[in-house]
Motif scaffolding. Structure first.
Motif, PDB file in Angstrom:
ATOM      1  N   PRO A 261      93.100 -51.660  30.809  1.00 53.41           N
ATOM      2  CA  PRO A 261      91.938 -51.744  29.915  1.00 53.41           C
ATOM      3  C   PRO A 261      91.975 -52.970  28.998  1.00 53.41           C
ATOM      4  O   PRO A 261      90.950 -53.619  28.781  1.00 53.41           O
TER       5      PRO A 261
ATOM      6  N   TRP B 280      91.282 -55.955  31.107  1.00 56.42           N
ATOM      7  CA  TRP B 280      89.869 -55.998  31.499  1.00 56.42           C
ATOM      8  C   TRP B 280      89.002 -56.496  30.340  1.00 56.42           C
ATOM      9  O   TRP B 280      88.030 -57.213  30.540  1.00 56.42           O
ATOM     10  N   MET B 281      89.370 -56.101  29.111  1.00 53.71           N
ATOM     11  CA  MET B 281      88.652 -56.570  27.920  1.00 53.71           C
ATOM     12  C   MET B 281      88.767 -58.087  27.805  1.00 53.71           C
ATOM     13  O   MET B 281      87.757 -58.801  27.718  1.00 53.71           O
TER      14      MET B 281
ATOM     15  N   ILE C 217      81.004 -61.438  35.990  1.00 56.22           N
ATOM     16  CA  ILE C 217      80.833 -60.121  35.376  1.00 56.22           C
ATOM     17  C   ILE C 217      79.770 -59.332  36.127  1.00 56.22           C
ATOM     18  O   ILE C 217      79.903 -58.136  36.350  1.00 56.22           O
TER      19      ILE C 217
ATOM     20  N   SER D 235      78.837 -59.643  39.195  1.00 55.56           N
ATOM     21  CA  SER D 235      79.032 -59.513  40.639  1.00 55.56           C
ATOM     22  C   SER D 235      79.156 -58.031  41.016  1.00 55.56           C
ATOM     23  O   SER D 235      79.764 -57.245  40.285  1.00 55.56           O
TER      24      SER D 235
ATOM     25  N   PRO E 206      83.667 -56.145  41.572  1.00 52.94           N
ATOM     26  CA  PRO E 206      84.336 -56.655  40.369  1.00 52.94           C
ATOM     27  C   PRO E 206      85.308 -57.784  40.710  1.00 52.94           C
ATOM     28  O   PRO E 206      86.025 -57.721  41.708  1.00 52.94           O
TER      29      PRO E 206
ATOM     30  N   PHE F  45      77.579 -52.036  19.306  1.00 49.82           N
ATOM     31  CA  PHE F  45      77.400 -53.247  20.104  1.00 49.82           C
ATOM     32  C   PHE F  45      76.132 -53.213  20.945  1.00 49.82           C
ATOM     33  O   PHE F  45      75.512 -54.237  21.162  1.00 49.82           O
TER      34      PHE F  45
ATOM     35  N   TRP G 228      77.910 -57.483  28.492  1.00 48.61           N
ATOM     36  CA  TRP G 228      79.290 -57.009  28.372  1.00 48.61           C
ATOM     37  C   TRP G 228      80.247 -58.150  28.048  1.00 48.61           C
ATOM     38  O   TRP G 228      81.284 -57.939  27.425  1.00 48.61           O
TER      39      TRP G 228
ATOM     40  N   MET H 183      82.773 -57.710  25.020  1.00 44.49           N
ATOM     41  CA  MET H 183      84.227 -57.757  25.189  1.00 44.49           C
ATOM     42  C   MET H 183      84.834 -58.912  24.380  1.00 44.49           C
ATOM     43  O   MET H 183      85.957 -58.798  23.878  1.00 44.49           O
TER      44      MET H 183
ATOM     45  N   VAL I 154      85.917 -50.789  25.136  1.00 41.97           N
ATOM     46  CA  VAL I 154      86.349 -51.171  26.482  1.00 41.97           C
ATOM     47  C   VAL I 154      86.124 -50.020  27.458  1.00 41.97           C
ATOM     48  O   VAL I 154      85.662 -50.238  28.581  1.00 41.97           O
TER      49      VAL I 154
ATOM     50  N   GLN J 160      83.875 -47.794  27.362  1.00 42.86           N
ATOM     51  CA  GLN J 160      82.450 -47.709  27.697  1.00 42.86           C
ATOM     52  C   GLN J 160      82.094 -48.732  28.777  1.00 42.86           C
ATOM     53  O   GLN J 160      81.229 -48.491  29.603  1.00 42.86           O
ATOM     54  N   TRP J 161      82.767 -49.862  28.759  1.00 41.17           N
ATOM     55  CA  TRP J 161      82.555 -50.887  29.784  1.00 41.17           C
ATOM     56  C   TRP J 161      83.179 -50.448  31.107  1.00 41.17           C
ATOM     57  O   TRP J 161      82.566 -50.573  32.162  1.00 41.17           O
ATOM     58  N   LEU J 162      84.398 -49.884  31.057  1.00 43.97           N
ATOM     59  CA  LEU J 162      85.038 -49.419  32.291  1.00 43.97           C
ATOM     60  C   LEU J 162      84.186 -48.363  32.989  1.00 43.97           C
ATOM     61  O   LEU J 162      84.083 -48.329  34.206  1.00 43.97           O
TER      62      LEU J 162
ATOM     63  N   ALA K 184      80.906 -47.938  32.589  1.00 45.59           N
ATOM     64  CA  ALA K 184      79.482 -48.283  32.610  1.00 45.59           C
ATOM     65  C   ALA K 184      78.874 -47.886  33.954  1.00 45.59           C
ATOM     66  O   ALA K 184      79.535 -47.968  34.990  1.00 45.59           O
TER      67      ALA K 184
ATOM     68  N   ARG L 167      76.313 -49.194  35.609  1.00 44.26           N
ATOM     69  CA  ARG L 167      76.109 -50.365  36.461  1.00 44.26           C
ATOM     70  C   ARG L 167      77.237 -51.348  36.184  1.00 44.26           C
ATOM     71  O   ARG L 167      77.573 -51.588  35.019  1.00 44.26           O
ATOM     72  N   LEU L 168      77.874 -51.853  37.221  1.00 45.11           N
ATOM     73  CA  LEU L 168      78.942 -52.858  37.116  1.00 45.11           C
ATOM     74  C   LEU L 168      80.247 -52.312  36.532  1.00 45.11           C
ATOM     75  O   LEU L 168      81.220 -53.033  36.397  1.00 45.11           O
TER      76      LEU L 168
ATOM     77  N   ILE M  23      83.806 -50.707  36.460  1.00 42.42           N
ATOM     78  CA  ILE M  23      84.794 -50.795  37.542  1.00 42.42           C
ATOM     79  C   ILE M  23      85.225 -49.415  38.031  1.00 42.42           C
ATOM     80  O   ILE M  23      85.583 -49.244  39.191  1.00 42.42           O
TER      81      ILE M  23
ATOM     82  N   TRP N  34      82.888 -48.361  40.736  1.00 41.97           N
ATOM     83  CA  TRP N  34      83.126 -49.172  41.928  1.00 41.97           C
ATOM     84  C   TRP N  34      84.339 -48.641  42.697  1.00 41.97           C
ATOM     85  O   TRP N  34      84.289 -48.457  43.915  1.00 41.97           O
TER      86      TRP N  34
ATOM     87  N   ARG O 287      84.446 -46.951  46.408  1.00 40.65           N
ATOM     88  CA  ARG O 287      85.353 -47.499  47.412  1.00 40.65           C
ATOM     89  C   ARG O 287      86.260 -46.429  48.014  1.00 40.65           C
ATOM     90  O   ARG O 287      86.641 -46.471  49.170  1.00 40.65           O
TER      91      ARG O 287
END
Lengths: 281, 300
Positions: free
Chosen positions: A29, A32-33, A44, A46, A49, A237, A245, A249, B127, B129-131, B133, B135-136, B138, B141, B145
């Motif tokens: 994590p 990734w940040m 980002i 794509s 990932p 945010f 994002w 980040m 972070v 929230q981004w992991l 998310a 759409r996009l 990871i 994804w 997979r």
């Protein structure tokens, strides 16, 4: 390969695989940040990932820094944090000295109260704090947050400094007094330098607590948005960056950076100071 | 004669005076005020004009007869149980694993744990929230997979159970490092000879854990367990920042509930009553735990 080595390998292999898994889960994590913050936008967005960025860019950091009030909130966080740490250090030093070096009635009761205050239910005090701050005209003021963070960190600071003080022999101060120092001078010249690791450890704790605090900052700074601190700003945010994002980040990275840096620098020094003292003593 | 001596006896009190004053004003008074408000009628009007009137136990009666409150209590216990069990099990396993690692691997794992531990809560909350998310993100994804195609564009925070899961993963990720590092340093105090002689006597791994490791590290284990219960039970920032207690009420635990009642309904009296009850429940849980621990110690 002989059977013993084979058996060792059979134990080592899954063990090391598990260790690697733990390491990856811990670090990913954070990685990734940081990597998202430096990645160019096409990476980002794509559909697959991009684990290793094709190239690095500072564009997201520029976005984050240019965002509304970023520097203001950064400054607010810094003021509140520094104020809380300094205040807690000065007040705790006095109290720790009284507890560790002096005999007085009520000392045990005082120590007990400090221990109890360490587990104070701060989350349950959000509502009365709001009401009190409103009555006193202290809503939307940084000084309110500074005072609350001071009180949150104070008990721990006293307890830690007291144990560090107890480790410094009182005879050292007495010897300095015999040599003509006043008690305050003796403390400042002899004991204070020896307390440096303790002061660093407690400052680190105070810094992390105040820099990260969210609940009170979220409750007590409402109308005057200019007095918000970084955690509250960062948690909103999606209002600031939408689904950008990269910028989000980048902002998170900038927020995490001081704590991570301080942790790395001070942790080594605190440990070194403690072991150094132990070896010499 | 009495001048300097009186000064000397006064000195310790002068030194602790700021602490006592700070504690009284910033901790004692808010606690008392919370209790007072919970016995008053205190809404928007009283906040602005003052003059709140006492209503006895009415707020507590309102809260305790509200089925929603009991739903929140049940959810809070569930939330605490799931998180603490995961944290303690994973933390213990990681600590046991670290003991058996070679030097290089152990340093690697320790630095990973310290990095996760040192990362600010709100930063890692963002972070996650981004992991996750839709759409996009990871996580989606990876799941697609792995063959779980239903996670294509899956929106984690729109579904109660999924949002709850994300929060559990977040809190467990943030809390395991402390538990693992503390338990590992406790394990280091167990002498290696004990393990060796147990192994010579033919004891298996589980038996060794049960009869040597656990009894010796029980005090630290109990302390970590206690701290994790307190932290998870009182957890507010992560939940509020990610879901605000939603979707619906799916992630509303007691601290979030108290905040919601006070802030969005402007019922500060009910919020205070919920806060007081939260503290009482926590104290009751911990007392039950301590009694259990003392009884176990007495049995030995």
């Amino acid at each position: 390969m002989n059977p013993r080595a084979l058996r060792r390998l059979r134990v080592r292999l899954p063990l090391n695989a598990a260790a690697l898994t733990v390491f990856v889960l811990c670090v990913f994590p954070v990685y990734w940040m940081v990597s998202t913050a430096f990645k160019p936008t096409p990476d980002i967005q794509s559909e697959t990932p991009v684990l290793l960025p094709t190239s690095l860019t500072l564009e997201h950091f520029a976005h984050a820094v240019e965002a509304d009030g970023f520097w203001l909130f950064w400054r607010n966080s810094l003021i509140v944090t520094a104020g809380c740490v300094l205040l807690a250090l000065v007040v705790a030093l006095g109290a720790a000295f009284a507890v560790a070096r002096m005999r007085w009635r009520g000392r045990r009761a005082f120590v007990l109260m400090v221990f109890i205050a360490q587990v104070a239910p701060w989350e349950a005090l959000l509502i009365p704090m709001y009401v009190i701050a409103r009555d006193a005209g202290l809503l939307d003021r940084l000084v309110t947050l500074t005072l609350i963070y001071f009180m949150i960190t104070l008990p721990f600071t006293i307890v830690t400094l007291r144990s560090f003080l107890a480790a410094v022999p009182a005879e050292l101060e007495e010897a300095a007094q015999v040599d003509g120092c006043t008690r305050v001078e003796a403390f400042r010249r002899v004991t204070l330098p020896l307390l440096a690791p303790g002061l660093l450890a407690t400052s680190l704790f105070g810094f992390i607590t105040a820099w990260n605090e969210y609940a009170f900052a979220n409750m007590l700074i409402i109308k005057n948005q200019d007095d918000r601190t970084l955690p509250v700003w960062l948690s909103s945010f999606s209002n600031v960056f939408g689904t950008d994002w990269g910028a989000t980040m980048a902002a998170s990275t900038l927020f995490a950076l001081p704590v991570l840096a301080l942790f790395l620098v001070l942790q080594g020094r605190v440990a070194a100071g403690m072991t150094g003292g132990a070896v010499k003593g | 004669m009495s001048g300097p001596r009186r000064g000397a006896t006064l000195r310790p009190y002068l030194l602790v005076a700021p602490t006592v004053l700070g504690g009284a004003l910033l901790l004692g008074y808010p606690l008392v005020r919370n209790l007072l408000i919970s016995f008053q009628h205190y809404g928007m009007a009283e906040l602005i004009r003052g003059g709140a009137s006492f209503v006895g136990l009415r707020n507590y009666r309102t809260v305790l007869t509200d089925p929603e409150f009991w739903e929140v209590v049940r959810r809070t216990f569930w939330w605490t149980l799931v998180n603490v069990v995961l944290i303690m099990v994973i933390g213990t396993l990681v600590a046991l694993m670290m003991r058996r690692l070679g030097r290089g691997m152990r340093i690697l794992v320790t630095s990973g744990l310290v990095l996760a531990w040192a990362s600010p809560v709100i930063a890692t909350t963002t972070v996650f929230q981004w992991l996750f998310a839709s759409r996009l993100g990871i996580v989606n994804w990876v799941l697609v997979r792995l063959g779980f195609t239903s996670f294509e564009g899956y929106s984690w925070l729109a579904d109660g159970t999924a949002a709850f899961t994300v929060l559990v993963l977040l809190v467990v990720w943030q809390s395991v490092p402390f538990a693992a590092i503390t338990l590992h340093s406790a394990l280091l105090t167990v002498p290696e000879e004990l393990y060796e002689s147990a192994r010579l006597d033919g004891a298996g791994a589980w038996r060794i854990f049960q009869s040597i490791t656990l009894p010796l590290v029980r005090p630290i284990f109990g302390l970590v367990l206690c701290l994790e219960v307190i932290w998870v039970f009182r957890c507010f920032a992560q939940i509020w920042a990610v879901t605000r207690g939603g979707p619906g009420e799916a992630t509303t635990t007691l601290p979030v509930y108290a905040y919601r009642v006070a802030q969005s309904l402007h019922r500060y009296d009910l919020g205070s009553a919920v806060s007081t009850l939260t503290v009482l429940i926590l104290v009751a849980v911990l007392i039950a735990y301590f009694r259990q621990m003392f009884r176990q110690e007495a049995d030995r």
